[in-house]
Design a protein around this motif. Sequence first.
Motif, mmCIF file in Angstrom:
data_model
loop_
_atom_site.group_PDB
_atom_site.id
_atom_site.type_symbol
_atom_site.label_atom_id
_atom_site.label_comp_id
_atom_site.label_asym_id
_atom_site.label_seq_id
_atom_site.Cartn_x
_atom_site.Cartn_y
_atom_site.Cartn_z
ATOM 1 N N GLU A 177 4.141 -9.949 6.552
ATOM 2 C CA GLU A 177 4.091 -11.250 7.100
ATOM 3 C C GLU A 177 2.298 -11.938 7.250
ATOM 4 O O GLU A 177 1.699 -12.182 6.500
ATOM 5 N N GLY A 225 4.211 -14.640 -3.621
ATOM 6 C CA GLY A 225 5.007 -13.477 -3.018
ATOM 7 C C GLY A 225 3.916 -13.227 -2.189
ATOM 8 O O GLY A 225 3.412 -12.451 -1.658
ATOM 9 N N GLU A 233 5.383 -11.046 1.189
ATOM 10 C CA GLU A 233 5.670 -10.120 1.912
ATOM 11 C C GLU A 233 6.383 -8.482 0.854
ATOM 12 O O GLU A 233 5.709 -7.875 0.865
ATOM 13 N N TRP A 247 9.756 -5.581 2.199
ATOM 14 C CA TRP A 247 9.985 -5.600 3.639
ATOM 15 C C TRP A 247 11.196 -5.847 3.512
ATOM 16 O O TRP A 247 11.304 -4.692 5.140
ATOM 17 N N ALA A 249 3.099 -5.734 -3.278
ATOM 18 C CA ALA A 249 3.200 -7.190 -2.922
ATOM 19 C C ALA A 249 1.852 -7.203 -3.518
ATOM 20 O O ALA A 249 1.933 -9.246 -4.256
ATOM 21 N N GLU A 295 2.839 -10.627 -6.681
ATOM 22 C CA GLU A 295 2.643 -11.324 -5.790
ATOM 23 C C GLU A 295 2.692 -12.713 -6.834
ATOM 24 O O GLU A 295 3.423 -14.162 -6.271
ATOM 25 N N SER A 306 10.189 -12.082 -2.046
ATOM 26 C CA SER A 306 9.607 -11.920 -0.766
ATOM 27 C C SER A 306 10.631 -12.998 0.113
ATOM 28 O O SER A 306 11.234 -13.864 0.302
#
Length: 260
Positions: A27, A207, A209, A213, A235, A239, A248
């Motif tokens: 993050e 998004g 992460e 994750w 990611a 994203e 995420s």
Amino acid sequence: METDVVRHYSYGVETSRLARTPHGGLEFLRTQELLRRVLPPRAKVLDVGGGTGVHAEWLARDGHTVHLIDVVAAHATAAVNLPGVTAVVGDARELPVVDNSMDVVLMLGPLYHLIDAADRAKALAEGVRVLRPGGVLAAAGISRYLSILETGTDGTLDADLTPSIEAVIATGRYDGHVGFVSTHWHTADELRAEVQSCGLDDVEVYGVEGPAWPALDVAGASEFAARADAALRCARLVERDPLLINASAHLLALGMKTTG
């Protein structure tokens, strides 16, 4: 809201939050990456709900002027000791900052602590008020799917947890079932709508992460260095993918103020 938040953060959890787990490390790296794409050079940054200055510290090192506001007095006290950072106690819904004075406003924590939509709208309106025309606001939310992905991956999803997880997915009301204070969790569409409704233009939601994750957390901290690059690439690839963005753990909305 303040009572629960202050009580929770009085135990020092904010200082180590982004270093405590592999997904916290992911993050942090992705938040840096996304913000650096849009930050103008040597910007005046208002970090609302910035905690002890985890992001303010690197922003100041990057050459930005950072003023942090947090509802927890101990956070402001810690942040004010960081080089290049000023800090005061304050509420996101009533910012002690003059109109049109900031190049960038960060709200990386307040929105999920503001359970009522009206309070989130007040905070966003305040962010827009203090932002200069042409400035950027960044607002973070927690994904409604965080706990189902976490507990489904680490083996702790059981019949007792299922009703709470169903409720947060359906309503956004998180009841503390995986060890956090009661908060509001967003979908990407909901976060986008809230940020757009405060008058910002060109709003995009990312998004943070990505979908890898939970696997990082299961693999453990000893594997983070070996796996982080692949997780970051994952990611980035999805994203803004509408089918995967809510996978995420966190979402980041970016918008611009185009009028005075």
